[in-house]
Design a protein around this motif. Structure first.
Motif, PDB file in Angstrom:
ATOM      1  N   GLY A  28       0.265  -1.003   0.298  1.00 61.54           N
ATOM      2  CA  GLY A  28      -0.325   0.142   0.138  1.00 61.54           C
ATOM      3  C   GLY A  28       0.798   1.458  -0.195  1.00 61.54           C
ATOM      4  N   THR A  95      -5.531  -2.347  -5.528  1.00 59.92           N
ATOM      5  CA  THR A  95      -6.165  -2.018  -4.387  1.00 59.92           C
ATOM      6  C   THR A  95      -6.006  -0.401  -3.870  1.00 59.92           C
ATOM      7  N   VAL A  96      -3.928  -0.737  -4.808  1.00 58.46           N
ATOM      8  CA  VAL A  96      -3.634   0.527  -4.317  1.00 58.46           C
ATOM      9  C   VAL A  96      -4.360   1.994  -5.286  1.00 58.46           C
ATOM     10  N   VAL A  98      -7.072   1.859  -5.990  1.00 56.74           N
ATOM     11  CA  VAL A  98      -8.275   2.542  -5.770  1.00 56.74           C
ATOM     12  C   VAL A  98      -8.490   3.405  -4.362  1.00 56.74           C
ATOM     13  N   GLU A  99      -7.748   2.873  -3.342  1.00 59.33           N
ATOM     14  CA  GLU A  99      -7.344   3.915  -2.300  1.00 59.33           C
ATOM     15  C   GLU A  99      -6.979   5.469  -2.644  1.00 59.33           C
ATOM     16  N   SER A 101      -8.876   6.933  -4.341  1.00 60.20           N
ATOM     17  CA  SER A 101      -9.653   7.965  -4.301  1.00 60.20           C
ATOM     18  C   SER A 101      -9.974   9.080  -3.661  1.00 60.20           C
ATOM     19  N   ARG A 102      -9.768   9.154  -2.134  1.00 65.75           N
ATOM     20  CA  ARG A 102     -10.385   9.812  -1.492  1.00 65.75           C
ATOM     21  C   ARG A 102      -9.098  10.953  -1.231  1.00 65.75           C
ATOM     22  N   ARG A 104      -7.236  11.785  -4.091  1.00 64.95           N
ATOM     23  CA  ARG A 104      -7.896  12.433  -5.161  1.00 64.95           C
ATOM     24  C   ARG A 104      -9.045  13.474  -5.073  1.00 64.95           C
ATOM     25  N   ARG A 105      -9.940  13.145  -4.551  1.00 56.95           N
ATOM     26  CA  ARG A 105     -10.696  14.275  -4.251  1.00 56.95           C
ATOM     27  C   ARG A 105     -11.157  14.957  -3.342  1.00 56.95           C
ATOM     28  N   ASP A 156     -14.413   0.417 -13.160  1.00 54.16           N
ATOM     29  CA  ASP A 156     -13.861   1.009 -12.390  1.00 54.16           C
ATOM     30  C   ASP A 156     -14.774  -0.260 -12.017  1.00 54.16           C
ATOM     31  N   LEU A 160     -12.543  -3.009  -8.811  1.00 50.30           N
ATOM     32  CA  LEU A 160     -12.862  -2.660  -8.073  1.00 50.30           C
ATOM     33  C   LEU A 160     -13.166  -4.400  -7.539  1.00 50.30           C
ATOM     34  N   ALA A 163      -9.848  -6.268  -7.761  1.00 52.97           N
ATOM     35  CA  ALA A 163      -8.952  -5.532  -5.994  1.00 52.97           C
ATOM     36  C   ALA A 163      -9.689  -6.133  -4.488  1.00 52.97           C
TER      37      ALA A 163
ATOM     38  N   THR B  95     -16.012   6.185   0.149  1.00 50.75           N
ATOM     39  CA  THR B  95     -14.287   5.645  -0.489  1.00 50.75           C
ATOM     40  C   THR B  95     -14.000   5.275   0.749  1.00 50.75           C
ATOM     41  N   GLU B  99     -11.935   1.761   0.459  1.00 51.97           N
ATOM     42  CA  GLU B  99     -10.853   1.315   0.933  1.00 51.97           C
ATOM     43  C   GLU B  99     -10.135   0.458   1.820  1.00 51.97           C
ATOM     44  N   ARG B 102      -8.523  -4.085  -0.052  1.00 51.93           N
ATOM     45  CA  ARG B 102      -7.248  -4.415   0.638  1.00 51.93           C
ATOM     46  C   ARG B 102      -7.528  -5.693   1.702  1.00 51.93           C
ATOM     47  N   ILE B 164     -14.897   8.214  -6.260  1.00 51.98           N
ATOM     48  CA  ILE B 164     -13.568   9.555  -6.805  1.00 51.98           C
ATOM     49  C   ILE B 164     -14.388  10.493  -7.332  1.00 51.98           C
TER      50      ILE B 164
END
Lengths: 195, 195
Positions: A28, A95-96, A98-99, A101-102, A104-105, A156, A160, A163, B95, B99, B102, B164
């Motif tokens: 991660g 997974t990384v 996807v994680e 995403s928070r 980025r937003r 997506d 997901l 993941a 989110t 998360e 994983r 996202i």
């Protein structure tokens, strides 16, 4: 410090990116420490920081290279190829991605730095839709932006599930349904009118 | 400690779950500290730990209650309703759920404890597919498990994009394409045969 050739530096950069991707996938983003990155890349922190001043720079460079590869696939493959590629992504790496995403937003700086990846993917997606339309695999009733959004939503979802589950059951059938939806036709076999 | 009624305890439990959901959404699982959980729920750590011995117990209880609500919606709504609900989920909460992917895949204990949620969702999805099939909104050529997987892939894609992007552009059109794919028909408008 000895003088080194440009070729050597580029090869080193590429090796660092490969190792870092494995390291991020295994641990991660947060837990990918400098020591672990050194182990995974086989390079000293000095060499790593020479190319990438911070861990975030390194992570974003890995993402960008991924986006370039993905875009290259989209330049030549069909929608089904693209979706199958996402369904087969390394689950740890998915997974990384996807994680983040928070982040980025919610983090404008991070979002801005992610933009090159976003631009690459968006452009590749537009190219893909145009090509599929020419091949009559996108119904005329579906606007470009809806087709692109549908592809990215299904992509997506596959990423997901990859993941979460490590595999996507019935991925080929799911992808066949998605491509049938785009072509405006039905899946294989007889059609039943909707109720 | 004063003696309290069962009703009081259940109301308290419910309030703690509501507050905790907001707290996890705002800060993420790791950063949702005891102090922050106290602030968000308006309850002391003593009250919180009375109901939920650990933060993980609390988090899983929030997830389970979500799954129960979602399952209730699936018991009565159409595929389009279910997908629209996911596209409209609180992006912060989406989110947090994303998360944990994983952990669910890599931590057997966590996966086992997540199983009640998984069972609820799987059962609700099977009910939904059966009902949609009766209403002739699932083509006979599409097996139950493929229809269910397709719905969950599109649903996860909507949830991830919500996490996202904060919103999903063209969500209604994307959902209409997905439901058309399931019914084996085309979307609204004339049909173009696939190439």
């Amino acid at each position: 410090m000895p003088k080194v050739s440009q070729d050597y530096l580029e090869a080193q950069r590429s090796e660092i990116l490969e190792g870092a991707r494995r390291c991020f996938a295994a641990h991660g983003y947060e837990e990918a420490t400098v020591v672990r990155l050194e182990e995974a890349t086989g390079r000293s922190r000095g060499a790593i920081f020479h190319h990438f001043p911070t861990k975030l720079d390194l992570f974003l460079a890995v993402l960008e290279r991924d986006a370039e590869r993905e875009a290259a696939r989209w330049e030549t493959g069909s929608v089904a190829d693209v979706l199958a590629g996402l369904a087969a992504e390394d689950p740890d790496w998915a997974t990384v991605v996807v994680e983040q995403s928070r982040r980025r937003r919610t983090d404008p700086t991070f979002r801005a730095r992610w933009s090159r990846r976003t631009t690459l993917v968006r452009s590749a997606l537009a190219t893909l839709v145009a090509r599929e339309r020419t091949a009559a695999r996108v119904a005329p009733t579906i606007p470009d932006e809806v087709a692109a959004r549908f592809i990215s939503v299904v992509g997506d979802g596959l990423l997901l599930q990859r993941a979460i589950l490590g595999e996507v059951p019935h991925a080929p059938e799911v992808i066949a349904l998605a491509t049938a939806a785009l072509s405006g036709g039905s899946g294989p076999g007889p059609v039943t009118p909707s109720g």
